[in-house]
Design a protein around this motif. Sequence first.
Motif, short mmCIF file in Angstrom:
data_model
loop_
_atom_site.label_atom_id
_atom_site.label_comp_id
_atom_site.label_asym_id
_atom_site.label_seq_id
_atom_site.Cartn_x
_atom_site.Cartn_y
_atom_site.Cartn_z
N ALA A 13 0.83 -1.22 0.00
CA ALA A 13 0.00 0.00 0.00
C ALA A 13 0.85 1.25 0.00
N GLY A 17 0.66 0.78 -4.87
CA GLY A 17 -0.45 -0.04 -4.41
C GLY A 17 -1.72 0.75 -4.15
N SER A 18 -1.56 1.95 -3.60
CA SER A 18 -2.73 2.79 -3.31
C SER A 18 -3.44 3.19 -4.60
N ALA A 21 -5.13 -0.01 -6.17
CA ALA A 21 -6.36 -0.41 -5.48
C ALA A 21 -7.50 0.55 -5.80
N LEU A 33 -6.92 -4.80 -0.70
CA LEU A 33 -5.60 -4.22 -0.52
C LEU A 33 -4.97 -4.86 0.71
N THR A 35 -1.61 -5.19 3.09
CA THR A 35 -0.36 -4.51 3.42
C THR A 35 0.11 -4.93 4.81
N LEU A 38 -1.37 -1.18 8.12
CA LEU A 38 -2.38 -0.24 7.62
C LEU A 38 -2.14 1.19 8.10
N ILE A 41 -0.10 3.41 5.14
CA ILE A 41 -0.56 3.53 3.76
C ILE A 41 0.01 4.80 3.13
N ARG A 108 -5.31 7.36 3.20
CA ARG A 108 -6.10 6.31 3.84
C ARG A 108 -7.58 6.66 3.84
N LEU A 111 -9.06 6.15 0.40
CA LEU A 111 -9.25 4.74 0.09
C LEU A 111 -10.42 4.15 0.87
N PHE A 119 -9.76 -4.13 3.00
CA PHE A 119 -8.40 -4.00 3.51
C PHE A 119 -8.05 -5.21 4.37
#
Length: 623
Positions: A13, A17-18, A21, A33, A35, A38, A41, A108, A111, A119
Amino acid sequence: MFDKEYDVIVVGAGHAGSEAAAAAANMGAKTLLVTMNLQNIAQMSCNPAMGGIAKGQIVREIDALGGYSGIITDKTAIQFKMLNKSKGPAMWSPRAQSDRMRFAEEWRLMLERTSNLDFYQEMVSGLIVEQGKIIGVKTSLGVSIYGRAVVLTNGTFLNGLIHIGEKQFGGGRAGEKAATGITEDLVALGFESGRMKTGTPPRVDGRSLDYSKMVVQPGDDNPEKFSYSSLTKPLSVQRDCYMTYTSLTVHELLREGFDRSPMFNGSIKSTGPRYCPSIEDKINRFADKDRHQLFVEPEGWNTVEVYVNGFSTSLPEEVQFRALRSVAGFESVKFFRPGYAIEYDYFPPTQLKHTLETKLVSGLFFAGQINGTTGYEEAAAQGLMAGINAALKVQERDSFVLKRNEAYIGVLIDDLITKGTEEPYRMFTSRAEYRTLLRQDNADIRLTPKSYEIGLAQQDRMDRMEEKLAKASAFVEFFKETSVKPEEANPVLESLGSSPMKQSDKMFKVFARPNITLDHMKSFSGVMEYIEEKELDREILEQTEIEVKYSGYIEKERNNADKLNKLEDIRIPERFDYDKLKSLSFEAREKLKKIRPTTLSQASRISGVSPSDISILLVYMGR
């Protein structure tokens, strides 16, 4: 614990990755997602900034495509600068200092507000592959999670090893453990892997610095922003950065630790970023330089933590400290943490298709530093494209690929896939042969229609882009159709050393002259009235000025791109047998067999494939 099967699983993430996703989820794919933490992120692992030369163009392209990086940068920026304004608009590059903690927090929250996105916090330690197709991932707790596509965005975590002087310890980032298992699975599947290195400078306590001994570096007087959307506004208040210098004394103090430097004693065997060298590397390579610039960058609005840009190092911590205390303004510096270097696994990107899907395993995508790149922006761009293509694959829709004349993102991915990289890849404007077309001001016009077509960019994005394009085009036409008399224009022309007019002429021709700016044109009858009547904002005025003044260059690049794109239409069969073309050079045959280009255009860009090799392929294919 999990749905029976996800459409897309994103591993990691960070910035890649962010974006991956968010893109997959926003395109309607059921996305997970995964990771290791968390709380981290979209961490800015190194400098607290987004954009810069060519990188700023990439952030604007991500935004135009419907990604989040531009919006989040605007929401968390503490300073904004447009770099290279003294040069032509192809070189203008936006850059923003960010509030590091707010940046991660805003990512975060964005997302968590994204539909179709779940998540999970744990380390992915393996892949589940059956008959050449990815079907899921395994975690360190032994949990199997199934998905139809998987995007790996592991950053510097794959078997990461941190170096500070002669000390070494496993880790993917300061204070975080390395990821294990994935490299071993990929190598077992037949992937080629390698090692790369990057580094970061010390973080220090801003309360211990004497800023009066430094040069202030303020933001722009009239700052712009990254996002084309109406969700953000330019900064009204900004924080200053500062600049200071190393000295011969500093260099001598640093040299005292060179025998314990992992850069020089053989501990680090991998290749580091050429364009972001450590301070010890700079001193060694540029021994004739008496000093090097250091940029002192605050890490946020309220924190006292400061990032010492230009002092990346893996020297012993006491050497770092002693040397930094000899820098002007740092005489009483207190460390938050020392700088360090990190080595990690990557996978040469020639093993990927232009969609960022691997050639060996169907449904498996790589994005970010796993592909050998460096930089948040390069990672985010790859993540966005991998997320888009993973969603399109599971939805059984056509893939999404950007050409070199369409986006810096297209240049980035094509360079990686076609040429590969043996050192951390960084984007520059010089890498793009069509940079007059790929400006930061027109990324929305270039890319929003493409993103809208695949279902990522929303209707409001498309509406704003079409309004901007219509107003800018109409303003260009105004200059083409409206005349100006010599008695009105000549005082301005003569004051600028430009030859006077002898008869009335269209404003477009006057505007196209060197040194004539829109501000000069505003003094001519009807121009300000038009701007006020049509309510043209700064973005539209800038777009119009560039289109008028650089129309010749833009048209020339478009023609060149059209000619070269004809080779894009000549496709090479997937299992083409290059061995039967005996007239191909041995090197070309080997490179073509390894990379497996999909078009003649891509083949022509492979290092070692000559124009005569392309001619042979053209003849064979009846062209």
